[in-house]
Design a protein around this motif. Structure first.
Motif, mmCIF file in Angstrom:
data_model
loop_
_atom_site.group_PDB
_atom_site.id
_atom_site.type_symbol
_atom_site.label_atom_id
_atom_site.label_comp_id
_atom_site.label_asym_id
_atom_site.label_seq_id
_atom_site.Cartn_x
_atom_site.Cartn_y
_atom_site.Cartn_z
ATOM 1 N N GLU A 114 0.818 -1.216 0.000
ATOM 2 C CA GLU A 114 0.000 0.000 0.000
ATOM 3 C C GLU A 114 0.851 1.265 0.000
ATOM 4 O O GLU A 114 0.384 2.339 -0.411
ATOM 5 N N GLY A 115 2.080 1.142 0.446
ATOM 6 C CA GLY A 115 2.969 2.301 0.457
ATOM 7 C C GLY A 115 3.849 2.418 -0.767
ATOM 8 O O GLY A 115 4.621 3.373 -0.889
ATOM 9 N N LYS A 171 4.602 -1.195 -13.334
ATOM 10 C CA LYS A 171 3.791 -0.458 -12.371
ATOM 11 C C LYS A 171 4.634 0.488 -11.529
ATOM 12 O O LYS A 171 4.173 1.570 -11.137
ATOM 13 N N TYR A 172 5.869 0.096 -11.250
ATOM 14 C CA TYR A 172 6.695 0.878 -10.328
ATOM 15 C C TYR A 172 7.932 1.469 -11.011
ATOM 16 O O TYR A 172 8.867 1.891 -10.341
ATOM 17 N N ASN A 173 7.942 1.480 -12.338
ATOM 18 C CA ASN A 173 9.035 2.057 -13.118
ATOM 19 C C ASN A 173 10.357 1.333 -12.822
ATOM 20 O O ASN A 173 11.397 1.957 -12.578
ATOM 21 N N ILE A 174 10.280 0.005 -12.845
ATOM 22 C CA ILE A 174 11.444 -0.854 -12.597
ATOM 23 C C ILE A 174 11.655 -1.751 -13.809
ATOM 24 O O ILE A 174 10.719 -2.415 -14.265
ATOM 25 N N ASP A 175 12.863 -1.769 -14.333
ATOM 26 C CA ASP A 175 13.214 -2.648 -15.440
ATOM 27 C C ASP A 175 13.815 -3.923 -14.854
ATOM 28 O O ASP A 175 14.955 -3.928 -14.389
ATOM 29 N N GLN A 211 9.545 -2.280 6.892
ATOM 30 C CA GLN A 211 8.589 -1.275 6.439
ATOM 31 C C GLN A 211 8.216 -1.499 4.967
ATOM 32 O O GLN A 211 7.062 -1.304 4.580
ATOM 33 N N ILE A 212 9.187 -1.913 4.171
ATOM 34 C CA ILE A 212 8.917 -2.156 2.747
ATOM 35 C C ILE A 212 8.329 -3.544 2.526
ATOM 36 O O ILE A 212 7.412 -3.705 1.718
ATOM 37 N N ALA A 213 8.824 -4.546 3.237
ATOM 38 C CA ALA A 213 8.434 -5.934 2.990
ATOM 39 C C ALA A 213 7.959 -6.631 4.262
ATOM 40 O O ALA A 213 8.549 -7.616 4.714
ATOM 41 N N ALA A 219 13.647 -5.068 -2.415
ATOM 42 C CA ALA A 219 12.785 -5.293 -1.253
ATOM 43 C C ALA A 219 11.312 -5.262 -1.674
ATOM 44 O O ALA A 219 10.496 -6.073 -1.210
ATOM 45 N N MET A 220 10.959 -4.334 -2.557
ATOM 46 C CA MET A 220 9.591 -4.268 -3.093
ATOM 47 C C MET A 220 9.253 -5.541 -3.868
ATOM 48 O O MET A 220 8.147 -6.084 -3.755
ATOM 49 N N TYR A 221 10.201 -6.029 -4.641
ATOM 50 C CA TYR A 221 10.024 -7.251 -5.430
ATOM 51 C C TYR A 221 9.728 -8.445 -4.522
ATOM 52 O O TYR A 221 8.820 -9.246 -4.792
ATOM 53 N N LEU A 222 10.486 -8.584 -3.420
ATOM 54 C CA LEU A 222 10.264 -9.686 -2.489
ATOM 55 C C LEU A 222 8.892 -9.588 -1.838
ATOM 56 O O LEU A 222 8.196 -10.603 -1.661
ATOM 57 N N GLU A 223 8.480 -8.382 -1.486
ATOM 58 C CA GLU A 223 7.168 -8.202 -0.861
ATOM 59 C C GLU A 223 6.050 -8.501 -1.858
ATOM 60 O O GLU A 223 5.068 -9.177 -1.523
ATOM 61 N N TRP A 224 6.196 -8.005 -3.077
ATOM 62 C CA TRP A 224 5.181 -8.255 -4.110
ATOM 63 C C TRP A 224 5.042 -9.754 -4.374
ATOM 64 O O TRP A 224 3.927 -10.284 -4.424
ATOM 65 N N MET A 225 6.161 -10.451 -4.506
ATOM 66 C CA MET A 225 6.117 -11.883 -4.784
ATOM 67 C C MET A 225 5.588 -12.680 -3.599
ATOM 68 O O MET A 225 5.090 -13.802 -3.763
ATOM 69 N N SER A 226 5.654 -12.122 -2.398
ATOM 70 C CA SER A 226 5.154 -12.803 -1.202
ATOM 71 C C SER A 226 3.642 -12.736 -1.073
ATOM 72 O O SER A 226 3.058 -13.420 -0.219
ATOM 73 N N GLN A 227 2.992 -11.910 -1.879
ATOM 74 C CA GLN A 227 1.534 -11.821 -1.813
ATOM 75 C C GLN A 227 0.916 -13.139 -2.304
ATOM 76 O O GLN A 227 1.361 -13.733 -3.283
ATOM 77 N N GLU A 228 -0.119 -13.572 -1.634
ATOM 78 C CA GLU A 228 -0.700 -14.891 -1.888
ATOM 79 C C GLU A 228 -1.099 -15.083 -3.349
ATOM 80 O O GLU A 228 -0.817 -16.128 -3.950
ATOM 81 N N ASP A 229 -1.735 -14.083 -3.952
ATOM 82 C CA ASP A 229 -2.210 -14.236 -5.326
ATOM 83 C C ASP A 229 -1.049 -14.264 -6.313
ATOM 84 O O ASP A 229 -1.054 -15.035 -7.286
ATOM 85 N N VAL A 230 -0.032 -13.437 -6.071
ATOM 86 C CA VAL A 230 1.123 -13.399 -6.965
ATOM 87 C C VAL A 230 1.888 -14.717 -6.894
ATOM 88 O O VAL A 230 2.231 -15.315 -7.925
#
Length: 587
Positions: free
Chosen positions: A78-79, A121-125, A180-182, A411-422
């Protein structure tokens, strides 16, 4: 001693001589090598970091301060907001040996899916950097020397991770910043107590993926020719070595196999010739700590001697190929498929290419999976002990050449991949394409995905999502076993029963003390780093001499090999591990 207290003492010991008094109170060693090795580590870190792009120098001068200041105000996804300037996120991925037609692990539908769903979505290549499994050390070394380390370095094998720390590949991170990020990723670590193991040499460098069912390693299976076993007069697989020899003799006599019932390929590299079944239990703790690491063969130990003697017997009976030391891993596949070899080992998954080939070539063939039947001691004094996977999945560290923005993006990548649906989508794919739901509402992977645009890479994309967890899990062991059981084959029903029996038998062995995790040192072992690769090559050469010699010459050949191996660096490893063990530097 509690881990936090030990790590504080370790951190102090790296500063200088004043730590020696504190360490002595906790059984510390007077050996000065720890502080000396640490100084070398710091020098190497500085040298490695200087090779990175100069534009990143200021951003990583103090990772603890900078990264914490850069954390979003709202925890978790969310952040997340897009970066103002695009960030290049280079992530290693294992490029396994796969059959023709399998997707490139670094460039396929799913890497593009990650870019679309996360990167754009987050301007990351997002760029995946392919590493051949087993060649990580060489790859990281080359990239570090050229200033091109990816944003993270990761490895399944803990001794390699301590080497990366010693070589300066890692940089520290601030836990509060990462949480805080993940927060989801960190909560998963906490749930498995992995947050207790983030430090090496007193520095906070590691993140660790989870590993379900860590008391076992039931996902790794050995298929065997059940039809040959039954033709030889056996209704159950004989686990006692004496009975195995009789069965091999009958299979050979009946002409069911090729010239060598067990085939054989060269033995080399990391994790070969594991001797857990040949050890004496309960183990002597000092022996376990100094020689129990599976990544470097423990040739001078009594357990390894017994293992080599068993192979020497098999070789002289003609059950192993006369020239096994010249044959690559591909021969193991071709021998099994062509009906020359009794067994074949691999990780279980719904679709196994070797099984596809086997049943196509052996329409009447019948297979089973060798099982652990619970605690057993055999007529020769060996047992069915094994090395469990343990609670640790992938060990991960931010590379010393990563910028602040790259660290945040990862850190954002690890948190995103940790989401249940992803995570579910990466592991299972899309309903009706990569998997279907069964009558109980459980996903079942499509066995043959060849030709699909959405075809998953090795083992259901495992080398992408292994940073989060080592295996797929639906939270129920029967469901999870079914999820990895090879499906659509004549013996699939038997495979499920065998894998379930193997899991239960390994659990029983674990409870009986016959499952042996390796010792984890909280300081790097410099001798292991220095001599490991040399010892791999040395071991293969000495092993062949011992195994391929006559049974009459075994003792002489073994004793000569033992001394050569010790002189080649293994004694130095034993001595350094002994000092670390006696100082209490282990978990």
């Amino acid at each position: 001693m509690k881990k936090n207290t030990l790590q504080k003492l370790l951190a102090v010991s790296l500063v200088g001589a004043m730590a020696m008094g504190s360490l002595t109170a906790c059984g510390g060693s007077d050996d000065a090598s720890t502080s000396s090795d640490s100084a070398k580590t710091e020098t190497k870190k500085e040298d490695t970091a200087q090779k990175a792009d100069t534009s990143s120098t200021d951003s990583k001068a103090d990772a603890s301060t900078d990264t914490k200041a850069d954390a979003p105000a709202v925890a978790g996804i969310e952040g997340f907001t897009a970066f103002d300037e695009q960030v290049k996120l280079r992530i290693p991925v294992y490029q396994r040996a796969t059959p023709n037609g399998a997707p490139d692990a670094a460039n396929n539908y799913w890497t593009e899916w990650v870019q679309k769903e996360f990167g754009d979505k987050y301007n990351i290549d997002v760029e995946y950097v392919p590493f051949a499994r087993g060649q990580e050390n060489e790859n990281y070394a080359l990239l570090a020397a050229s200033g091109e380390l990816p944003v993270c370095c990761f490895e399944y094998d803990y001794p390699d991770v301590t080497m990366y720390q010693n070589e300066g590949y890692f940089q520290t991170y601030d836990i509060d910043w990462f949480k805080q990020i993940a927060p989801t990723y960190w909560a998963n670590m906490e749930a498995e107590t992995l947050d207790q193991y983030t430090e090496i040499n007193g520095e906070n460098v590691l993140l660790i993926g989870t590993r379900p069912y860590g008391k076992t390693n039931y996902q790794f299976v050995t298929f065997y020719r059940k039809d040959w076993m039954e033709a030889a007069g056996y209704s159950e697989y004989p686990s006692d070595p004496a009975d195995l020899l009789e069965m091999y003799a009958k299979i050979t006599e009946l002409g069911l196999c090729g010239d060598h019932v067990l085939g054989g390929t060269k033995v080399e590299g990391n994790g070969v010739d594991q001797n857990y079944a040949y050890r004496t239990y309960p183990q002597d703790e000092l022996t376990w700590a100094t020689t129990g690491d599976y990544s470097i063969p423990a040739l001078p130990t009594e357990a390894q001697k017994k293992l080599l003697q068993w192979n020497n017997k098999l070789y002289n009976l003609g059950y192993i190929d006369d020239e096994y030391n010249t044959r690559t891993a591909d021969f193991a596949i071709s021998d099994f498929v062509s009906g020359k070899c009794f067994t074949y080992s691999c990780y279980a998954t719904n679709n196994v290419d070797v099984l596809n080939q086997f049943y196509e070539s052996n329409s009447d063939g019948k297979l089973g999976i060798i099982t652990n039947n619970g605690p057993e001691t055999y007529s020769d004094g060996t047992c069915n002990a094994f090395r469990p996977n343990g609670i640790f999945g992938e060990y991960i560290g931010f590379s010393s050449q990563a910028t602040e923005d790259e660290m945040k993006a990862f850190a954002m990548y690890l948190e995103w991949m940790s989401q249940e649906d992803v995570l579910f989508t990466l592991q299972w794919g899309f309903e009706g394409i990569n998997f279907n739901y069964d009558e109980n509402g459980n996903p079942v992977s499509v066995a043959d995905q060849s030709g699909l645009a959405e075809q998953q890479s090795h083992n259901n994309n495992v080398d992408m999502w292994c940073l989060v967890t080592a295996t797929r899990s639906l939270g129920d062991v029967d469901k999870d076993i079914k999820a990895i059981t090879p499906t659509g084959y004549p013996d699939s029903e038997q495979f499920f029963k065998d894998i379930k029996k193997n899991y239960e038998g390994q659990l029983a062995c674990y409870d009986a003390g016959l499952a042996s995790p390796d010792c984890m040192f909280t300081v790097s072992i410099a001798a292991s780093d220095e001599y490991k690769e040399t010892l791999w090559t040395t071991y293969a050469t000495l092993r062949d001499k011992v195994v391929m010699g006559s049974e009459a010459d075994f003792e002489k050949n073994y004793e000569e090999a033992k001394q050569q191996y010790l002189d080649a660096g293994y004694q130095a490893i034993i001595d350094e591990k002994k000092a670390a063990y006696e100082a209490g530097y282990f978990n």
